[in-house]
Structures are given as structure tokens and as C-alpha cells.
Design a protein around this motif. Structure first.
Motif, PDB file in Angstrom:
ATOM      1  N   ARG A  77      42.888 -18.522 -82.004  1.00 36.20           N
ATOM      2  CA  ARG A  77      43.822 -17.392 -82.090  1.00 36.20           C
ATOM      3  C   ARG A  77      44.476 -17.307 -83.468  1.00 36.20           C
ATOM      4  O   ARG A  77      44.755 -16.221 -83.971  1.00 36.20           O
ATOM      5  N   PHE A  96      41.969 -23.591 -78.488  1.00 33.60           N
ATOM      6  CA  PHE A  96      42.200 -22.148 -78.267  1.00 33.60           C
ATOM      7  C   PHE A  96      43.183 -21.615 -79.304  1.00 33.60           C
ATOM      8  O   PHE A  96      43.006 -20.529 -79.849  1.00 33.60           O
ATOM      9  N   THR A 135      41.758  -9.022 -80.404  1.00 35.25           N
ATOM     10  CA  THR A 135      42.124  -9.703 -79.157  1.00 35.25           C
ATOM     11  C   THR A 135      40.904 -10.030 -78.298  1.00 35.25           C
ATOM     12  O   THR A 135      40.717 -11.178 -77.854  1.00 35.25           O
ATOM     13  N   THR A 136      40.047  -9.036 -78.061  1.00 40.79           N
ATOM     14  CA  THR A 136      38.898  -9.224 -77.178  1.00 40.79           C
ATOM     15  C   THR A 136      37.928 -10.249 -77.753  1.00 40.79           C
ATOM     16  O   THR A 136      37.437 -11.135 -77.037  1.00 40.79           O
ATOM     17  N   GLN A 148      39.279 -13.732 -77.469  1.00 41.18           N
ATOM     18  CA  GLN A 148      39.251 -14.188 -76.085  1.00 41.18           C
ATOM     19  C   GLN A 148      37.821 -14.552 -75.659  1.00 41.18           C
ATOM     20  O   GLN A 148      37.616 -15.552 -74.952  1.00 41.18           O
ATOM     21  N   THR A 149      36.838 -13.769 -76.105  1.00 41.31           N
ATOM     22  CA  THR A 149      35.436 -14.066 -75.772  1.00 41.31           C
ATOM     23  C   THR A 149      35.043 -15.428 -76.322  1.00 41.31           C
ATOM     24  O   THR A 149      34.361 -16.217 -75.649  1.00 41.31           O
ATOM     25  N   GLU A 195      36.669 -18.210 -74.318  1.00 42.43           N
ATOM     26  CA  GLU A 195      36.024 -18.417 -73.014  1.00 42.43           C
ATOM     27  C   GLU A 195      34.754 -19.258 -73.111  1.00 42.43           C
ATOM     28  O   GLU A 195      34.421 -19.992 -72.176  1.00 42.43           O
TER      29      GLU A 195
END
Lengths: 450, 450
Positions: B98, B94, B66-67, B70-71, B74
Motif C-alpha cells: 500500500r 500488505f 486502490t484496486t 488490493q489485487t 490478495e
């Protein structure tokens, strides 16, 4: 025990043979005497080997041989008469010479080999007779009886390793054994010679076989010099050198000691002493397996040879192509050609050959086959190519030799086509244009020996 | 028409992308824009490619992603938002990030290739959106649609030559085509990447395919320097160099332009211009097929690399043995190993390898197989081996370069293990110990550039 070999100039006349006799007498360990054919007595004279080649050619072409045979007979007669050798001992030698054309030979190459070999064979018989006449306990030993068996190549034979245990049976001889150099017999009993100058090889084979303490090689110079004396007057003598140094120098033209003779010497670890028949008190040059380092003299010798040529080829990304080098070497192997060096760049490859292996036809074939196999962008032979070698055990681990050598050559405006250092630690090899070779040798000699 | 490629640091942030936009706008011929993945924004930042590698590893090991996902998101969001790209254009990017773990992959190497490739793939989509948003007539072009087909090696693919006629259909484009670098698809439609840094390769392939007048390669340095700037402060810039010079320098470590990217450039004769995104008015370095000689500057660049090792072997009479080199090269070929150079002496042979090809096990295998085939007296690998290259078209036919180079190295007490000059006329290669490499580069720089 020592094996002692005399070159042709040391045996050219009865006058010279007196010196040989004195040398053999001077050391009781000199029990194996290997002899060449009688050489030149004076500048312009003809060596007996060359007379025999002429005799063989006349025989092959069914020309009159009487004069040639008689000239050869007179050479042996002069030596024999000089020592009062009885006619009944000389007559078989003369008869053998006269009868050479009547013998059976498998073909003309065996005929030529047999004619040439008789220069040594008859000289050894004569020298044995002279030694006996002079009171020495000496006898002739034929290569066949010595146990030497060679490969079946009439003019470039190699010793077969199983000969050595046979030769060993002659170790610790009480008698002086006089052995002809240059030839032996193949398994069929036919005469085959070594390459020219091959009496050195016989001496080394005997020395290895009988485990001699030393192999004394008598010639007509006081020592092996650091550089060719025809380029530099009175150059430095080499007091001692290693086998490796001698081989690297032989490779680029040093010819005082036959390079093939080094192989048995190395294999048997026999120290070789090159000495002068005309000046036997001079220490000469020792060639041995190792020597003490002398850091003040990094370079031992400098040689050059123009008997090389280079095949240059260029192809984009050559160095990325797995198998390219192998393809080229397989083609060379098919034609039984060995290469000397193969310096490669990213897109370029140079293959350096001993020119003697090649003919214009063979070169064309190689270019065609290599082109078909690897499709180079450019390929050509370059014959304007001399190899310059700087050799010295003391160059090992020394910094600055390349700098001094390259500086000395640059000062003479000599262009370096190739520089190869890296495999051997004791030599640096330069590729230069033929016309620069002599100047290059002198420049390096002045840099390292003056 | 020009192909223009931007490296990761040129695309690391919306701030950097402003510069890219200005560069594309400044020249209407800049129609093919090849992009890397976003790189580092500041020292200590992480490149998107490295985040993707971490993401792939976590996926393979079924760890929480997940992290990381997300990084990565971003990084793209920052760039998109900087140009007011609409959320409906960003959301597919995005979502692709994912969803990467949910796709099907043949195995983990294809998974890794696909994850990494998305750094470029999504960045090209984003850059196309930014260009559109900024009023340019631009579109994303996927490597598949561009016609690029590569060999089936997931992490080190090569372009297949039949791609070029397909790419050619995109010549003379009116639109700006934004193409992701670094990857394409194999014949099965699977993603395979070039070797790392391979966006340069994509640019060169496109440039060759569309017959571009120039390939501009934007990076973060003003020019290619004559020497590594970490060794010499403010070294001389190289205004122009030939493909051969660049290749020789790449070979020994110059990495500003990917060496595999030179191949399509050479094949298509496309002049490459390495320029600085942060300083686009600087002329940069031109890399082209030929250039005017400048006799005052014989040397163009100096490089060193420690990524080589040497296999040394010694055997008596090695150079006389027909077939020995071929036997060794056949063994290397069996293991798919290419060699760099093979300097040989009379008894010695050194084979220099790119160390990356070898493992300790493979080295042992090679030693065993070569020993069994040719029975050397000595054989060992030497890893303390750096290659030092002196490169310059103007060294051709110049006397004294070796002298100056060897003199400069000797003055620094640097031992030469190997010297190889002779195949390429535009380079001299030295083998030295690793610990001498930096000093050697500086010494040669001071000799030829000061």
C-alpha cells in the motif's frame, strides 16, 4: 577503337610477333597496342624480365654484367632481324641496355624498377619499329607522353586518377600507338612498376582513358577455364563472366587476367576479351559488367588458394563487448594490414589474412598487441589454411547450391574449417586444410560441371 | 551446499508452494533459496510483476491505485493464509504494498524498478515466513545484506565484481536463506533490477559467491528440449550440455535459462541443473563446463530467432581498403552498439545486429554516418532476417554436418541468405528469411533427431 594487349609469350620471338602483326592488321580498330617484355620461347627458356632482374642484381653487387647484357640484347636482336629492322633502329635499343648500369638511380629499389621496366619499354620501341617496317602507320608512345602518372611506390605503383584526362587526349588516334605495359613514372619522373604481370593494368588504364569499345587481352590460352587446367584435364571454358565473378575468382588464385587490371575496366565499363594469340579465331572469354542469366549453369568458376592464414581468438562473451572488433582493427590498421574476413561466434573470432602481408615477426607483434588490448583466452595463427571459392552470378537467389557443394566436399571427407556466405550473393567461400585443396576443387568441379 | 531457484509458476499459489517446500525439505544441502515473484496460476492469469508494472504506471499518472494494490495484496494473502502464516507477519507485507506510491524515488525509472522488485522482495519475505511456519530454520536475506551491489542502470543492472567476496561471507550457512531474485541495490542504495527474468541471474550470482556445489533452477518443464516444443511435439530432451552450447542456443532464442545467468555460473564453474517443480524426480538438464562426447548425436539443439537485422553495404574493392572495417566499428561504438557478425566478401559487407539495440532513427543515423565515412555504392538495413543455429559440442571435427544441414534446408526450398561457420567449432549459423524460420527448425530437427 580497341586496346589490345599482348603477353610475354605472344612476343617471345619473331615467329610469335608475326601472329601479333596479323592480329593487329585484321581489325583496323586495334589502334592501341600494349606490350609485355619478351617471354619464354620454349619450356625452360628465361623471360627477358627475369634476365633484367639478374642484370640489376649483378649491377647492385658490382658483378660482371657483360654476358647478361649480351643475352638480353640477343633476344631483341632476334626479333628485329626477323623483320629486317635496320641496324640504326636497333642500335639505340642495344645501347640503352648496355647503358642501364650507368644511369643514376635514387636507390636500389628504383634501380630494380627501371631495369625491369626496360623489358617492356624497349620491346614497345622494337614492336613499333617492326610495325613500321611492315608498313603499318605505327609509333612508340612512352607512358610519360601518354599522360600516365603513378604513385611513388617503385615496385607496386598505382595510377593517379588525374592521369585519365591526360590519356583521353590520345583518343581517336589515327596512328597505331605501341605502348609499353607494366610501368609509368612518378611525379618526380622516376620509373615505378605495377605489381608483376602488370602490363594487363596498363592496357586497362589506356582503355579507360581513351574510352575504348573493347580491351582485348591476348595471352596463350583459348579462354579462362572454370577450374585450373592442371587439376582437371580439358575443363569447361567460361564464354563470358562479369567483373564481379572475375574478381572473386582472381581473389582465390585465378591469374590469367591481373586482378588490379579489373579496376580501370570496371570504372570505365570496358568489356575485356581474353583471347589466344596462337588461336585468334577462338572467341575467348568476355569479362563485362553484366550478363544474361543461365539457370542451367549456376557456377561459373571454382578456385582455391593457399596464400591465406587465419588468426583465431577466443574470449568469453566476446560478442557482448562493444569496441572489441574496433580495437583489433585499429591494431591492424596501425600496421597497414588489411584483413579479408572476420567470421565471429559468440566467444570466438577468426580473422583471415592474405599471408603475403605478414612475416613471423609481424605475426608475433599482432598477437602481442591484440593480447594486450583485449586479453583473449586463446589466440594463435593458423597457416594450414586454404580458401576455396565457388563463384557464379547464377547462384544468386538459387536454393540448394550450399547443399550440393557441402555434399560433394563431405563425400570426399573434406573438413570445413570455415564457411562464409552472406555478403556476396555470387560466391561461397570455404576454409579448408591445405592438403585438401586440390581434391576439393576437383570434387566441386565434378558436382557442378559434369 | 546448493543454491535453488524457483520461477514464478512454482510460486504462483499456496498449492505450488507446497511443492517448493517439499523440494527444499528433500535435500538438506538446499540452503540458498532464490525466489521469483508469484507467476500465473492458470492460463490467462496475471503475473504479480505485471500487476506491479500496472501499479507503477497508475502511480506515475496519478490514477486510482486502490484496486490494483488490493489485487496484489490478495495474491500474497492467498499464499500466506494457505500456510496459516499469522496476520502480524502478513500485515507488514500488505502495508509495504500500500505504501509503495508514498516512497521517494529519484525519477520514474527508479520508481518502476522499485515497484517491480517488490514482487520478488515481498515474496521472499513471505516464503521465509511460510518456511518458518512449516518448521524450517529459515530467514529472509535482502540483497543488500547479502552483499550484492549492482551498476546504476535501473532496469538492466549488472553485478559489480567486488560483490563476490561480500557474498562469500554467507557460505556454509546453517540456516536456509530465502533471497529475492531479480534485483539488488546500486552504490547509492537505490533498487535496480536485472533484465526481465533476471531471478536466474541472482541465483547464479549467489551460487558463485558461496561456491555452491550446484545451482538448481526449478521451472515448469521437465528439461531443456533440443528444439522449441511449440514447433515439434514431444521433442528430445537434452540430458546435459556445456555452457558454450547453452550460450549459443540462448543467443538464438532458447529462453528456459536466462543467458546472463550463465556468466556467473561459468566464472564460478557452477553446474546448473534445470528441473521441474511439478516433477522434481525427473533428472532435468545439466549445464556444465564439459561433457563426454557422444558421436551418435552430433547436434545438441536447434534454435531460431527473428530478433536480428542486417546492414548490407557494397563498395568496390572494399576488402582492399585498410581501415574501412575499423571506421564502421568506430561509428557503432560511438552509439554503444555491439554487432553480432560481420561476414564480408570482396565488395560486400553485412553487419548483423540484435534488433533490440536499434530504432528507426538510430538506423537512419548509422546509414548516414557510415555513408559519410566510407561512401558505399549501396547501403540498406534488412529486417526480414532470422538467425538459425545448429549447436553441438559433438559437431567439433565432424565432417558432413554442413552437408546434412544444407541438404535438409534445400529440400524444404529454404534460401540461405547467410552462412557463418568458422569461429566457433560447435555451431553453424544460417541467416534465412523470417517466414522460413519455423520450417527450417523442423527440417533440421527431422534431419538430426529422427
Amino acid at each position: 577503337m580497341k586496346v589490345i594487349k599482348f603477353g610475354g609469350s605472344s612476343l617471345a620471338s619473331s615467329h610469335q610477333l608475326e601472329k601479333v602483326l596479323a592480329i593487329v592488321r585484321a581489325d583496323a580498330r586495334r589502334k592501341y597496342v600494349v606490350v609485355s617484355a619478351p617471354g619464354k620461347r620454349f619450356s625452360g627458356d628465361t623471360k627477358v624480365t627475369d634476365l633484367l632482374i639478374q642484370y640489376a642484381r649483378q649491377t647492385i653487387h658490382r658483378q660482371d654484367t657483360t654476358t647478361t647484357a649480351q643475352t638480353i640484347i640477343e633476344r631483341y636482336a632476334e626479333i628485329g632481324h626477323g623483320f629486317n629492322v635496320a641496324d640504326e633502329q636497333l642500335e639505340p635499343i642495344f645501347k640503352t641496355i648496355r647503358d642501364l648500369p650507368k644511369q643514376a638511380y635514387a636507390d636500389n629499389t628504383y634501380l630494380m624498377a627501371a631495369f625491369k621496366a626496360h623489358g617492356e619499354r624497349l620491346n614497345a620501341q622494337l614492336v613499333a619499329a617492326v610495325f613500321q617496317q611492315s608498313g603499318l602507320n605505327a609509333r612508340y608512345l612512352d607512358p610519360r607522353d601518354a599522360g600516365m602518372v603513378v604513385t611513388d611506390v617503385p615496385d607496386d605503383a598505382q595510377i593517379i586518377a588525374s592521369s585519365y584526362p591526360q590519356i583521353e587526349r590520345w583518343a581517336n588516334s589515327d596512328q597505331i600507338l605501341v605502348i609499353p605495359g607494366f610501368f609509368a613514372y612518378n611525379r618526380n619522373g622516376q620509373i615505378c612498376t605495377f605489381s608483376r604481370g602488370g602490363s594487363d593494368i596498363t592496357g586497362a588504364i589506356i582503355a579507360r582513358g581513351v574510352h575504348a569499345e573493347r580491351y582485348e587481352n591476348f595471352t596463350d590460352v583459348d579462354a579462362i577455364y572454370a577450374v585450373n587446367p592442371s587439376l582437371v584435364p580439358q575443363p569447361a571454358a567460361i564464354p563470358e563472366m562479369t567483373f564481379r565473378e572475375m574478381r572473386e575468382l582472381s581473389y582465390a588464385g585465378f591469374s590469367v587476367f591481373h586482378d588490379e587490371a579489373l579496376i580501370p575496366a570496371i570504372q570505365g565499363d570496358i568489356t575485356v576479351n581474353v583471347k589466344n594469340t596462337n588461336h585468334p579465331e577462338a572467341p575467348g572469354t568476355l569479362i563485362k559488367s553484366s550478363r544474361e542469366p543461365n539457370l542451367n549453369a549456376p557456377v561459373t568458376g571454382i578456385a582455391s588458394s593457399s596464400s591465406f592464414c587465419a588468426l583465431y581468438l577466443r574470449k568469453y562473451l566476446l560478442n557482448k563487448e562493444v569496441g572489441l572488433g574496433r580495437k583489433i582493427l585499429t591494431i591492424l590498421e596501425t600496421h597497414h594490414i588489411s584483413y579479408e574476413h572476420m567470421p565471429s561466434g559468440i566467444d570466438d573470432l577468426t580473422i583471415i589474412f592474405d599471408e603475403h602481408q605478414l612475416t613471423p615477426e609481424l605475426e608475433q607483434t599482432l598477437v602481442q598487441e591484440i593480447s594486450a588490448a583485449i586479453h583473449p583466452d586463446e589466440i594463435h595463427f593458423n597457416h594450414d589454411y586454404s580458401i576455396l571459392m565457388l563463384v557464379g552470378e547464377n547462384m544468386r537467389n538459387r536454393v540448394g547450391i550450399m547443399s550440393r557443394a557441402a555434399g560433394a566436399l563431405a563425400a570426399q571427407n573434406i573438413k570445413l574449417i570455415m564457411v562464409n556466405q552472406g555478403a556476396s550473393e555470387i560466391s561461397i567461400m570455404f576454409g579448408i586444410h591445405d592438403q585438401d585443396a586440390d581434391r576439393a576443387v576437383v570434387a566441386l568441379y565434378n558436382e557442378f560441371f559434369k
